[in-house]
Design an enzyme around this catalytic site. Sequence first.
Site, PDB file in Angstrom:
ATOM      1  N   ARG A  65      15.017   9.691   0.025  1.00 54.04           N
ATOM      2  CA  ARG A  65      14.826   9.517   1.463  1.00 54.04           C
ATOM      3  C   ARG A  65      16.126   9.541   2.249  1.00 54.04           C
ATOM      4  O   ARG A  65      16.197  10.145   3.316  1.00 54.04           O
ATOM      5  CB  ARG A  65      14.120   8.182   1.715  1.00 54.04           C
ATOM      6  N   GLY A  74       3.426 -15.884   4.089  1.00 49.30           N
ATOM      7  CA  GLY A  74       3.178 -14.443   4.087  1.00 49.30           C
ATOM      8  C   GLY A  74       2.077 -14.078   3.102  1.00 49.30           C
ATOM      9  O   GLY A  74       1.963 -14.676   2.029  1.00 49.30           O
ATOM     10  N   SER A 127       3.155   9.879   5.272  1.00 42.82           N
ATOM     11  CA  SER A 127       3.542   9.622   3.890  1.00 42.82           C
ATOM     12  C   SER A 127       4.521  10.658   3.363  1.00 42.82           C
ATOM     13  O   SER A 127       4.415  11.852   3.619  1.00 42.82           O
ATOM     14  CB  SER A 127       2.318   9.636   2.987  1.00 42.82           C
ATOM     15  N   GLY A 144       3.111 -11.982  -1.219  1.00 42.99           N
ATOM     16  CA  GLY A 144       2.607 -13.329  -0.925  1.00 42.99           C
ATOM     17  C   GLY A 144       1.191 -13.536  -1.427  1.00 42.99           C
ATOM     18  O   GLY A 144       0.894 -14.556  -2.059  1.00 42.99           O
TER      19      GLY A 144
END
Lengths: 643, 248, 252
Positions: free
Chosen positions: A335, A45, A289, A50
């Site tokens: 959220r 990744g 966003s 990564g």
Amino acid sequence: MTETNTTLQARIPEGPIKDHWDTHKFKTRLVNPANKRKYKIIIIGTGLAGASAAATLGELGYEVDVFTFHDSARRAHSISAQGGINAAKNYPNDGDSIFRLFYDTVKGGDFRSRESNVYRLAQVSNEIIDQATAQGVPFAREYGGLLDNRSFGGAQVSRTFYSRGQTGQQLLLGAYQALARQIEAGTVKFHSRAEMLDVVMKDGRAVGVVIRDLITGEITPHSAHAVVLATGGYSNVYFLSTNAMACNATAAWRAHRRGAYFANPCFTQIHPTCIPASDDFQSKLTLMSESLRNDGRIWVPLRADDDRAPNDIPEDERDYYLERQYPAFGNLVPRDVASRSAMRMLDENKGVGPLKNGVYLDFSSAIDRLGKARIEERYGNLFEMYERITDEDPYTVPMRIYPAPHYTMGGLWVDYNLMTTVPGLYALGEANFSDHGANRLGASALMQGLADGYFVIPYTIGEYLSDWLNTDPVSTDDPVFSEVVDEVNTRTERFLAIDGQRSVDDFHRELGKIMIEHVGLARDREGLQRAVQEIKAVREEFWRDLKILGTSDSLNQSLERAGRVADFLEIAELMAVDALNREESCGGHFRLEHQTEDGEARRDDENYAYVAAWEWKGENWPQTLHKEPLKFEYVPLSQRSYK
Amino acid sequence: MTTTKRAHVHDRYGWRAWLGGFFSSSIGLKWLMALTGIGLLLYLVAHLIGNLKIFFGVDPVTGAYEIDLYSEALRTLGGHLVPKGSVLLLFRIGLSLMFIIHIGSAVALTRRNLAARGKGRYDATRHYAAANYASRTMRMSGTIVLLFVLFHVADLTLGYANPDFVYGAVHDNMVASLSRPIVALFYMAANVALAFHIYHGAWSLFQSIGTVNPKYNSLRRYFAVSFAAFILLGNLSIPLAIWTGWVS
Amino acid sequence: MNLSLKIWRQASPDAPGGFKTYEARNVSPEASFLEMLDELNERLNSEGEEPIAFDHDCREGICGMCGVMINGNPHGPQDGTATCQLHMRKFSDGDSITIEPWRATALPVIRDLVVDRTAFDRIIEAGGYISVNTGAAPDANIIAIPKEAAEASMDAASCIGCAACVAACPNSAANLFAAAKISHLSLLPQGQPERWSRVVAMVETMEEYFGSCTNHGECETACPKNISIDFIAMMNRDFIKAQFKNFVRIGQ
């Protein structure tokens, strides 16, 4: 399900939390610079975690092999992160500190994360900003030339650094550039369009991976002293999510099947501000966003089934339900809270838009207050994107938003060193479980991915590697490699041999419907039990009726997806099983049986303040549950309240 | 696909970069094209101003055509300090070099671009949104201009292509040459091609040498248009004047 | 709406390719262009024909994976839009649409509409970075950067590496891509120490693969992020300045 009482070794350092990381770094065994090149590390990744890990380990002198299924490291889905990255710099002088960032993250995660890991995350957050700025990441600036901050859901301070609505892109390009520098320097070998399909084990530790070249179809073994997975989350189990089309759980799930425990799979985040689906053919959902909630006000019509156009609904017939229910945080509640409130509005038939599947996010008062130019400067590119997709102008018509699966807090269980239960196998970023508990706060994913890659793994990996000084990696001629290569080959050919009727997307879509309905925003026992049965049925059907054309020795995108969906069909069941086991509501996991009178989540700290780490027990279920008890010494357990 | 460290390491700095690197790079070649382009544009202006003397008629003192005196002045540049015609010769050498460099660079770039483009072609008609007719036909307009220049030199400088050529009698030579309809048409067609060439070139050269500022960028286009128009109208006025008998 | 699609099919990098025409029926105007292709692929799969391979991933116009030539327009007819963000409402019932892969020597076709763009990575590897080791960075606010410079740098940095610029260029040049990265870094104080070696290294690597810029400006209009060709001019300026700067530098 079976349970065991074996204690998981989390390797949390002793002493006061603020010294944990320093103590740990000091006690960790070092690999001397001349010896580093003798170690080979495989990284899977090239997202934030990564790429940053590969670049940093390469800089340190390790021999690094990095694999991505994309054509370039720059494509990883980290690139889509829009809003920003948190850090405890306290540049705006509004009372932020490392401790406050730590506190907010633990509380925002609804007390299901590991305090020590989160504290370390808050500690290194500032270094990330320094590092990214030095790399040339063009963060937004004030007129005086210094860095600008904005506020984000779940926090009452402004601590979010951003590059317009493309923060993830800029941070990933920073990490990608650092990685490119190491490729040029020869310390990192880069493999593109190469998908990891299994982990190879020997004597109980990870010694390599098996890779499929997506262009030639060749399946090859690769050996190393340690393997690092930075392969993201599993939100695509829902089919429709904000994740990129290729995001998948295969690397993590294959590692799980080889012995890495999978922690808290039911902790998934449904993001409140996505563009609602427009038809049945929708292939993915687009995130807007969360920063939009800074200036946008969320509302629905006061009465149900109101078909009037939004601008025809007078002010006193609108319900700004977040401001009404949560006066302290208003539109900036975390959220999970925002998502569930929206779901309730739809349940009350107050949904808006042609399919009645959204709520309004209205900028008219912000435009009146700040002027269109300021709003355009802040959100211009997001507004354009919205208009491209919906053909509506958000400057004049309120946006429509609805929650969509976005992030998975669960992932491979890791200790303080980010090592999984398999020695020599590490998991970074979204692929692990450690930092976000049951709910991730906005602008924290970028922070965690980069913290793990730049600042944690480069230190902690030495502890394991120093045991293997002057030993070569296990040869790929060893039978352990050829066995796994054979298994992968067999599995790949099996997809092609089924020769049924239904396409892989068809199964994926069916799985997604089950998951969003029963293992989505709200869950209950009956639904979860049904989900387990339905998933099993789809899985059986999948292996009986899948239709994949073409061959395995060329680029075959359906074949790639088949492997990924096959793994989703397994992880989905574990998610449901984990959700059934967790008889409480916390963060993104909301059990209808466990709520307060006014519909808020009711946690059960007495019985469930633990990490549920699942051990694979072969094809025959059930899996075994291991519990890592969570202690909260610095952030006292409390019911979250955003009122 | 696997990437490892690239095998060759460029000698990127120092004098070798100057000679080998810069001038063999495409950007370096574009610099050369821009600089020689500027030189050729300046030459065009000087050439036009000189030629407009054909409208001045006869000098009352000497009784010679103004334009003949102008050509004589060019030959005697430097006065008695240098051999007659030597300064003009230097100018001609410089001018030829500019042509050779400009064309040589264009040929080299064209070859590279064709190689970079490969054999694949789009089946659908490309919808050019920014590239204009002038920019896409630079090679064609350049070739026409080159052929014309060769003829022009043979016609009016060396006289090979003009049976009535008399050395030094510029006015008579021009009138004689441009009175031939074919020659006049070719002259005018070549000037139209030249104007197209300038329309793109005089804009593009700013881009190639990196003179850029959003505030003044729009001026580059005005400059190119006016320059092309000035040269075109100026050059066309001469054959038209000869045709209409205004100059004879 | 119903559409007639003429799509490039090519089984492998070495195989000869060709166009095949498909009828797409009942396409929803709300569908994105790639969803329209998804639907077609579902049908092909059920009819026993191998689905059309095309690159795509985020479908939000930021990852740079997608990109095809649509009726001779890179990324299709809508300005500043990647293929994945293009919606079918931009087309009309009965339209015929030609869909082709990017074409350039440095972007060989891997299969159908998928091309190999790794030459872009080579350009970045040649110097498209600031050499700063992890942990060595000073405090982020130690250098003040004028907002205008930061904004201009961000304009350049918004490149998504999709290669539409190369596809659009009649010369198959990658100058806009390279210039965007060079300018992103050269506009910032952090990028100054390596500014003059970077531009030379990246330009040289770019030219190993791609054609040269003849200032058509097609790349700018094709760019889904509307990156300006002013950055190409800045690169050209830096490239010649670098010859002097590097000459002086080795004398030090």
